[in-house]
Design an enzyme around this catalytic site. Structure first.
Site, PDB file in Angstrom:
ATOM      1  N   GLY A 238     -56.992 -53.003  19.637  1.00 11.34           N
ATOM      2  CA  GLY A 238     -57.400 -52.030  18.404  1.00 11.34           C
ATOM      3  C   GLY A 238     -58.036 -50.782  18.674  1.00 11.34           C
ATOM      4  O   GLY A 238     -58.504 -49.947  17.896  1.00 11.34           O
ATOM      5  N   GLU A 280     -57.313 -57.150  24.420  1.00  6.81           N
ATOM      6  CA  GLU A 280     -55.708 -56.914  24.342  1.00  6.81           C
ATOM      7  C   GLU A 280     -55.565 -55.529  23.756  1.00  6.81           C
ATOM      8  O   GLU A 280     -55.048 -55.331  22.479  1.00  6.81           O
ATOM      9  CB  GLU A 280     -55.194 -57.918  23.317  1.00  6.81           C
ATOM     10  CG  GLU A 280     -55.696 -59.199  23.521  1.00  6.81           C
ATOM     11  CD  GLU A 280     -55.313 -60.110  22.505  1.00  6.81           C
ATOM     12  OE1 GLU A 280     -55.068 -61.333  22.553  1.00  6.81           O
ATOM     13  OE2 GLU A 280     -55.417 -59.633  21.008  1.00  6.81           O
ATOM     14  N   PRO A 281     -55.616 -54.551  24.436  1.00 13.06           N
ATOM     15  CA  PRO A 281     -54.980 -53.049  24.187  1.00 13.06           C
ATOM     16  C   PRO A 281     -53.590 -52.984  23.930  1.00 13.06           C
ATOM     17  O   PRO A 281     -52.878 -53.649  24.995  1.00 13.06           O
ATOM     18  CB  PRO A 281     -55.723 -52.241  25.245  1.00 13.06           C
ATOM     19  CG  PRO A 281     -55.846 -53.016  26.362  1.00 13.06           C
ATOM     20  CD  PRO A 281     -56.192 -54.653  25.853  1.00 13.06           C
ATOM     21  N   GLY A 282     -53.079 -52.457  22.785  1.00 14.35           N
ATOM     22  CA  GLY A 282     -51.499 -52.310  23.086  1.00 14.35           C
ATOM     23  C   GLY A 282     -51.677 -50.648  22.966  1.00 14.35           C
ATOM     24  O   GLY A 282     -50.876 -49.957  24.008  1.00 14.35           O
ATOM     25  N   ARG A 319     -43.750 -45.245  11.454  1.00 14.72           N
ATOM     26  CA  ARG A 319     -45.254 -45.373  11.278  1.00 14.72           C
ATOM     27  C   ARG A 319     -45.931 -44.364  10.307  1.00 14.72           C
ATOM     28  O   ARG A 319     -46.843 -44.561   9.454  1.00 14.72           O
ATOM     29  CB  ARG A 319     -46.019 -44.917  12.727  1.00 14.72           C
ATOM     30  CG  ARG A 319     -45.538 -46.059  13.626  1.00 14.72           C
ATOM     31  CD  ARG A 319     -46.244 -45.648  15.127  1.00 14.72           C
ATOM     32  NE  ARG A 319     -47.655 -45.981  14.806  1.00 14.72           N
ATOM     33  CZ  ARG A 319     -48.719 -45.048  14.983  1.00 14.72           C
ATOM     34  NH1 ARG A 319     -48.159 -43.785  15.479  1.00 14.72           N
ATOM     35  NH2 ARG A 319     -49.815 -45.210  14.917  1.00 14.72           N
ATOM     36  N   TYR A 323     -48.089 -46.320   7.309  1.00 15.02           N
ATOM     37  CA  TYR A 323     -49.511 -46.001   7.110  1.00 15.02           C
ATOM     38  C   TYR A 323     -50.106 -44.780   7.481  1.00 15.02           C
ATOM     39  O   TYR A 323     -51.076 -44.479   8.019  1.00 15.02           O
ATOM     40  CB  TYR A 323     -50.340 -47.216   7.869  1.00 15.02           C
ATOM     41  CG  TYR A 323     -49.745 -47.771   9.578  1.00 15.02           C
ATOM     42  CD1 TYR A 323     -50.015 -46.788  10.342  1.00 15.02           C
ATOM     43  CD2 TYR A 323     -48.880 -48.664   9.690  1.00 15.02           C
ATOM     44  CE1 TYR A 323     -49.498 -47.102  11.869  1.00 15.02           C
ATOM     45  CE2 TYR A 323     -48.565 -48.879  10.806  1.00 15.02           C
ATOM     46  CZ  TYR A 323     -48.956 -48.277  12.086  1.00 15.02           C
ATOM     47  OH  TYR A 323     -48.588 -48.510  13.203  1.00 15.02           O
ATOM     48  N   CYS A 350     -32.265 -41.895   4.082  1.00 18.22           N
ATOM     49  CA  CYS A 350     -32.062 -41.853   2.521  1.00 18.22           C
ATOM     50  C   CYS A 350     -33.395 -42.449   1.997  1.00 18.22           C
ATOM     51  O   CYS A 350     -33.447 -43.446   1.128  1.00 18.22           O
ATOM     52  CB  CYS A 350     -30.990 -42.537   1.894  1.00 18.22           C
ATOM     53  SG  CYS A 350     -29.389 -41.960   2.731  1.00 18.22           S
ATOM     54  N   GLU A 351     -34.459 -41.872   2.230  1.00 19.16           N
ATOM     55  CA  GLU A 351     -35.880 -42.332   2.073  1.00 19.16           C
ATOM     56  C   GLU A 351     -36.781 -41.245   2.030  1.00 19.16           C
ATOM     57  O   GLU A 351     -36.454 -40.256   2.519  1.00 19.16           O
ATOM     58  CB  GLU A 351     -36.513 -43.333   3.275  1.00 19.16           C
ATOM     59  CG  GLU A 351     -35.974 -44.777   3.056  1.00 19.16           C
ATOM     60  CD  GLU A 351     -36.589 -45.394   1.775  1.00 19.16           C
ATOM     61  OE1 GLU A 351     -37.729 -45.181   1.505  1.00 19.16           O
ATOM     62  OE2 GLU A 351     -36.063 -46.273   1.195  1.00 19.16           O
ATOM     63  N   TYR A 378     -45.514 -48.703  18.888  1.00 19.36           N
ATOM     64  CA  TYR A 378     -45.328 -49.101  17.563  1.00 19.36           C
ATOM     65  C   TYR A 378     -44.287 -48.138  16.966  1.00 19.36           C
ATOM     66  O   TYR A 378     -44.043 -47.804  15.884  1.00 19.36           O
ATOM     67  CB  TYR A 378     -46.381 -49.274  16.649  1.00 19.36           C
ATOM     68  CG  TYR A 378     -47.224 -50.340  17.121  1.00 19.36           C
ATOM     69  CD1 TYR A 378     -47.268 -51.635  16.957  1.00 19.36           C
ATOM     70  CD2 TYR A 378     -48.637 -49.657  17.478  1.00 19.36           C
ATOM     71  CE1 TYR A 378     -48.258 -52.497  17.748  1.00 19.36           C
ATOM     72  CE2 TYR A 378     -49.635 -50.707  18.094  1.00 19.36           C
ATOM     73  CZ  TYR A 378     -49.430 -52.006  17.976  1.00 19.36           C
ATOM     74  OH  TYR A 378     -50.292 -52.925  18.767  1.00 19.36           O
TER      75      TYR A 378
END
Ligand code: PLP
Length: 423
Positions: A238, A280-282, A319, A323, A350-351, A378
């Site tokens: 995080g 646990e960094p991503g 992404r 969010y 189409c969004e 991500y």
């Protein structure tokens, strides 16, 4: 990079070369930036005596795992797909951790078979299913497990990436954790070695980590007192990455030092030896290395807004829509006018797939290249085939060289799982 940049390179390669070679949309990973992030975490791990595990969900392809394998960093996988990817790269089982809040029987069986070094158990049913699998299997060595506790801490981040509040689905509640410890202790082939917490993603403050580690340590001490061979406490990932060029850079070292210091204080208060702390960094490992490259398909004015529609979409990067993530856009490849105009960059799905709203050159037009920064985490890992758009390739670029590490999906790839009755 500025909002227009005719001289920018990624890993020493011009974006135009990359776009011409591989087409767009495209995800480029600057391996110099990636390797520097890996080296930084490995060095911090060594200096602060921390276990660092890369959270593979951020981006996992075989070529990346191969790079990771050459470091001291471990790998957190949360599906058979991630495990398979890691195994394909020859990543050692003992450096892997199995995560997930709804593990399937196949995933638990893989853990029981020793394909990962440790399992982080999320809930009671999972614990019982794993205990049953190892009880039935022959020649199975004890499985090392950690219990994930939900510390009930509301981290200041988007609700969709907040994982530690009392109302979130992840982990054991504090009320249920002591019973879970008892259940592991009653399972002869499960060995409780630690406690795990992860409170959310893209965090910039140390206080929620400190609060969560204090709670987790108390639970850790109770488990040790009851006879569990405890040795580690994982504080999760995080660690925040601000994608705005003017944004704050996280003082990672200060945060990690504070985390370890708080663990020392709490352990002394509890009269126990401080366990080994894991992180646990991503995103903090891979986000900044990534750049998405798009071609502008059209620019048009509608109502009071100017839209630039690019050849990517919510399919290659969900992404912003999911969010509100920000990716800094830069127009590339030629000398643009000095003047900017507020522009809504959209994809072609189409969004409502707004990618970003930002000032971009007034003469931006069809065919121009647009880069969006901080796109390593991500994006590809969350990409879909919405609208039957093929997924873009991932390209590694560094020291002036480049190579595709995943290829662009073809139209044939898109229908490979369709069952065509009339064939
Ligand atoms: C359990 C766990 N650990 C680590 C991470 C990595 O988070 P980040 O990429 O924000 O570092 C996540 C992300 O969802 C997670 O769920």
């Amino acid at each position: 990079m500025q909002t227009k940049d005719s001289a920018a390179t990624i890993g020493g390669v011009t974006p135009e070369t990359l776009a011409r070679t591989y087409g767009t949309p495209l995800l480029v990973i600057d391996t110099t930036v990636l390797d520097a992030a890996l080296a930084r975490f490995a060095a911090l791990g060594a200096a602060l005596d921390l276990d660092v595990c890369y959270a593979g969900k951020a981006l996992l392809v075989v070529a990346l795992v191969e790079r990771l394998k050459a470091t001291t960093i471990g790998l957190d996988v949360c599906s058979l797909g991630e495990l398979f990817t890691a195994e394909r790269a020859g990543f050692p089982a003992e450096r892997m951790l199995l995560h997930g809040c709804g593990k399937t029987g196949d995933e638990l069986a893989a853990a029981a078979a020793g394909r990962v070094g440790r399992v982080v158990i999320d809930n009671r049913e999972e614990l019982e299913r794993l205990a049953a699998i190892v009880a039935l299997a022959d020649n199975v060595r004890p499985v090392d497990v950690l219990l994930r506790v939900n510390p009930g801490i509301e981290a200041h981040t988007h609700a969709y990436v907040r994982t530690g509040g009392e109302d979130s689905k992840f982990g054991f509640s504090r009320a249920g954790i002591d019973a879970a410890i008892g259940a592991v202790l009653d399972s002869p082939r499960l060995r409780l070695i630690g406690i795990h917490t992860h409170i959310g993603s893209n965090l910039f403050e140390v206080e929620p980590y400190e609060a969560s580690i204090a709670i987790a340590l108390k639970i850790y001490a109770r488990a040790a007192q009851r006879g569990a061979p405890m040795r580690e406490l994982i504080a999760g990932g995080g660690f925040g990455v601000d994608a705005h060029p003017s944004g704050d850079r996280l003082n990672l070292e200060a945060i990690l030092r504070a985390l370890v210091a708080r663990a020392d204080v709490e352990a002394a208060r509890l009269g126990i030896t401080r366990p080994r702390i894991g992180i646990e960094p991503g995103r903090a490992i891979v986000a900044e290395a990534g750049t998405s490259l798009y071609r502008v398909v059209t620019v048009k004015h509608q109502g009071s807004r100017r839209f630039a529609i690019v050849d990517g979409s919510i399919a290659d990067n969900p992404r912003p829509a999911l969010y509100g993530a920000y990716h800094h856009p830069v127009a590339l490849g030629r000398n643009f006018a000095a003047q900017n105009e507020e522009t809504t960059v959209c994809g072609r799905s189409c969004e409502n797939d707004e990618l970003v709203v930002a000032p971009l050159p007034v003469d931006l037009g069809a065919g121009d290249l647009l880069a969006m920064g901080t796109a390593g985490a991500y994006t590809y890992s969350m990409a879909s085939n919405y609208n039957r758009f093929p997924r873009p390739p991932v390209v590694f670029a560094g020291d002036g060289n480049h190579r595709a590490v995943t290829r662009r999906e073809s139209l044939a790839d898109l229908i490979r799982n369709d069952v065509v009755e009339y064939d």
